[in-house]
Design an enzyme around this catalytic site. Structure first.
Site, PDB file in Angstrom:
ATOM      1  N   HIS A  19     -47.436  19.353  49.414  1.00 36.73           N
ATOM      2  CA  HIS A  19     -46.778  19.604  47.896  1.00 36.73           C
ATOM      3  C   HIS A  19     -45.996  20.759  47.312  1.00 36.73           C
ATOM      4  O   HIS A  19     -45.283  21.245  47.149  1.00 36.73           O
ATOM      5  CB  HIS A  19     -47.930  19.223  46.974  1.00 36.73           C
ATOM      6  CG  HIS A  19     -47.560  18.257  46.223  1.00 36.73           C
ATOM      7  ND1 HIS A  19     -46.449  17.268  46.079  1.00 36.73           N
ATOM      8  CD2 HIS A  19     -48.442  17.849  44.519  1.00 36.73           C
ATOM      9  CE1 HIS A  19     -46.416  16.578  44.582  1.00 36.73           C
ATOM     10  NE2 HIS A  19     -47.866  16.757  44.311  1.00 36.73           N
ATOM     11  N   PHE A  64     -50.405  24.524  37.836  1.00 39.38           N
ATOM     12  CA  PHE A  64     -50.231  23.558  38.559  1.00 39.38           C
ATOM     13  C   PHE A  64     -49.418  22.693  38.301  1.00 39.38           C
ATOM     14  O   PHE A  64     -49.149  22.142  37.091  1.00 39.38           O
ATOM     15  CB  PHE A  64     -51.728  23.089  38.601  1.00 39.38           C
ATOM     16  CG  PHE A  64     -52.796  23.572  39.393  1.00 39.38           C
ATOM     17  CD1 PHE A  64     -52.874  23.079  40.420  1.00 39.38           C
ATOM     18  CD2 PHE A  64     -53.603  24.723  38.537  1.00 39.38           C
ATOM     19  CE1 PHE A  64     -54.549  24.256  41.084  1.00 39.38           C
ATOM     20  CE2 PHE A  64     -55.028  25.189  38.972  1.00 39.38           C
ATOM     21  CZ  PHE A  64     -54.924  25.142  40.294  1.00 39.38           C
ATOM     22  N   ASN A  66     -49.046  19.321  37.669  1.00 38.86           N
ATOM     23  CA  ASN A  66     -48.342  18.291  36.893  1.00 38.86           C
ATOM     24  C   ASN A  66     -47.747  18.918  35.548  1.00 38.86           C
ATOM     25  O   ASN A  66     -48.097  18.554  35.001  1.00 38.86           O
ATOM     26  CB  ASN A  66     -49.859  17.314  36.758  1.00 38.86           C
ATOM     27  CG  ASN A  66     -50.103  16.081  37.647  1.00 38.86           C
ATOM     28  OD1 ASN A  66     -49.736  16.254  38.341  1.00 38.86           O
ATOM     29  ND2 ASN A  66     -51.264  16.008  37.720  1.00 38.86           N
ATOM     30  N   ASP A  91     -41.221  18.803  47.064  1.00 39.53           N
ATOM     31  CA  ASP A  91     -41.151  17.849  48.190  1.00 39.53           C
ATOM     32  C   ASP A  91     -40.580  16.007  48.419  1.00 39.53           C
ATOM     33  O   ASP A  91     -41.134  15.930  46.590  1.00 39.53           O
ATOM     34  CB  ASP A  91     -42.737  17.763  48.081  1.00 39.53           C
ATOM     35  CG  ASP A  91     -43.708  17.057  47.159  1.00 39.53           C
ATOM     36  OD1 ASP A  91     -43.277  18.095  46.027  1.00 39.53           O
ATOM     37  OD2 ASP A  91     -44.687  15.697  47.546  1.00 39.53           O
ATOM     38  N   ASN A 112     -44.852  13.902  39.782  1.00 38.81           N
ATOM     39  CA  ASN A 112     -45.893  14.260  38.817  1.00 38.81           C
ATOM     40  C   ASN A 112     -45.475  15.463  38.485  1.00 38.81           C
ATOM     41  O   ASN A 112     -45.320  16.143  37.257  1.00 38.81           O
ATOM     42  CB  ASN A 112     -47.066  14.567  39.352  1.00 38.81           C
ATOM     43  CG  ASN A 112     -48.026  13.292  39.068  1.00 38.81           C
ATOM     44  OD1 ASN A 112     -47.122  12.538  38.042  1.00 38.81           O
ATOM     45  ND2 ASN A 112     -49.243  13.719  39.802  1.00 38.81           N
TER      46      ASN A 112
END
Length: 228
Positions: A19, A64, A66, A91, A112
């Site tokens: 990620h 982060f 999200n 990614d 996300n």
């Protein structure tokens, strides 16, 4: 000026996660092109520099994955940029490991980080999709992307990061074809060789056998020997 965003999660334990390939790509760009030190700004880590004559801002959101859009939106407002000035590296599980694609606009495909960007700045930004492969089943995806790249992936991963960095100058200029060519030179380099054929070896029959030098037979004797 372009705002180049790498998506990932902050912290050492996430550093080698699939990620986080967007973070990895920005780290390589910053090092290769001698950008300024990373500073904490706009809810992220930010570095400023140039690709040739073109100024660029590198941003790794630290909200982060999200909530990546919050950081990108804050940076856009500060630098008075539009979504069209944003390039996002992320990614992509729908591409094989080592594959790279460039596109502008489109959906978030359930990613996300992109979902958050869509919510905060809309879909009209450029993306560099960095293939990491798919685990095979949908329910395995979260654990797969939140897991380190295995050592076996280091060779292709290094080629991708180098290619993206070497093509960054074309990326900020909006020349997707030349950017993709720079990536391809690293990920699928041309075969070695000059393209010319080697000279043909001299046929063995064209040379006299060594014993011919000491042969004292007459031509008639040699002819008769051939028909015995």
């Amino acid at each position: 000026m372009k705002l180049i965003v790498g998506l990932g999660n902050p912290g050492a334990k996430y550093a080698r996660h699939r990620h986080n390939i967007g973070f990895m790509a920005l780290d390589r760009m910053a090092a290769d092109h001698r950008f300024g030190p990373w500073k904490s700004k706009h809810q992220g880590a930010l570095s400023e520099g140039r690709f040739g004559s073109d100024r660029a801002i590198l941003l790794k959101p630290e909200t982060f994955m999200n909530n990546s859009g919050q950081s990108v939106q804050a940076a856009l407002r500060f630098y008075k940029l539009d979504p069209e000035d944003v390039i996002v590296l992320h990614d992509e599980i729908d591409l094989a490991p080592g594959k790279v694609k460039h596109k502008v606009g489109g959906g978030h495909a359930g990613h996300n980080g992109l979902r958050s960007l869509h919510a905060h700045i809309g879909p009209d930004y450029a993306r560099v999709r960095l293939g990491v492969g798919h685990p095979g089943r949908k329910e395995l995806v979260p654990a797969y992307v939140l897991h380190d790249f295995p050592k076996a992936d280091d060779s292709w991963l290094e080629d991708v990061l180098r290619g993206v960095s070497e093509g960054a100058e074309w990326l900020v200029r909006g020349d997707a074809a030349k950017f993709m060519n720079a990536v391809a030179l690293r990920t699928t380099p041309p075969r070695s060789g000059t393209g010319t054929k080697a000279p043909k070896p001299v046929a063995a029959a064209s040379a006299e056998p060594p014993e011919a030098e000491n042969d004292t037979r007459s031509p008639l004797q040699k002819l008769m020997e051939r028909f015995r």
